[in-house]
Design an enzyme around this catalytic site. Sequence first.
Site, PDB file in Angstrom:
ATOM      1  N   TYR A  25      18.675 -35.578   1.748  1.00 50.89           N
ATOM      2  CA  TYR A  25      17.747 -36.555   2.326  1.00 50.89           C
ATOM      3  C   TYR A  25      16.294 -36.099   2.345  1.00 50.89           C
ATOM      4  CZ  TYR A  25      22.082 -38.696   3.846  1.00 50.89           C
ATOM      5  OH  TYR A  25      23.324 -39.274   3.866  1.00 50.89           O
ATOM      6  N   ASN A  76      18.317 -50.053   6.407  1.00 51.77           N
ATOM      7  CA  ASN A  76      19.039 -48.891   5.913  1.00 51.77           C
ATOM      8  C   ASN A  76      20.238 -48.767   6.844  1.00 51.77           C
ATOM      9  OD1 ASN A  76      20.132 -46.430   5.280  1.00 51.77           O
ATOM     10  ND2 ASN A  76      18.166 -45.416   4.994  1.00 51.77           N
ATOM     11  N   HIS A 102      18.487 -47.324   0.769  1.00 47.25           N
ATOM     12  CA  HIS A 102      19.195 -46.056   0.976  1.00 47.25           C
ATOM     13  C   HIS A 102      18.316 -44.949   0.415  1.00 47.25           C
ATOM     14  CE1 HIS A 102      23.003 -47.737   2.309  1.00 47.25           C
ATOM     15  NE2 HIS A 102      22.798 -48.694   1.404  1.00 47.25           N
ATOM     16  N   ILE A 103      18.152 -43.890   1.157  1.00 46.68           N
ATOM     17  CA  ILE A 103      17.331 -42.766   0.726  1.00 46.68           C
ATOM     18  C   ILE A 103      17.960 -42.074  -0.477  1.00 46.68           C
ATOM     19  CG2 ILE A 103      16.480 -40.493   1.440  1.00 46.68           C
ATOM     20  CD1 ILE A 103      16.124 -41.793   4.279  1.00 46.68           C
ATOM     21  N   THR A 104      19.272 -41.925  -0.448  1.00 48.78           N
ATOM     22  CA  THR A 104      19.978 -41.301  -1.569  1.00 48.78           C
ATOM     23  C   THR A 104      20.522 -42.384  -2.499  1.00 48.78           C
ATOM     24  OG1 THR A 104      22.137 -41.289  -0.471  1.00 48.78           O
ATOM     25  CG2 THR A 104      20.712 -39.358  -0.121  1.00 48.78           C
TER      26      THR A 104
END
Length: 151
Positions: A25, A76, A102-104
């Site tokens: 992250y 998110n 989504h961060i990933t």
Amino acid sequence: MVRRPVYVLNGTNLNMLGRREPHLYGGTTLAQIKDRVEALASELGITLEFRQTNHEGVMIDWIQEAFERDAAVIINPAGFSFDCIPILDALKLIRPPLVEVHITNIHARGEQYQHSLVSLIATGVIAGLGASGYLLALRHIAEILDEPAPA
């Protein structure tokens, strides 16, 4: 021009960004993301609500509040993405745009992370671009809100 407000809603464990699995992250905290998103919202003339919760019922209440305010939503959902039907049902109330962030890249992770229920109803999904995904989502929503209504 008066724009619809935008709610940026964050799910489980995102309050731990910067400390939780930084190899996935990154080191950016949710507070830093909030500051960046609020600065962009101000620049774009958007009224913004930025929130995070680890509790399903609280998230549902906020989604219903966004519905009542006719707000666009950036969400998110984090862990709520994969098995939370009540949040999915609440999100069905939202008039588009509804952007999932989504961060990933959830599609490059383990099987349990690859199938977001929210993606079934989101008007757009941004995954794997880190914290900048929030800014892209907000710019996208601003463009949509600026489009003239169909005659």
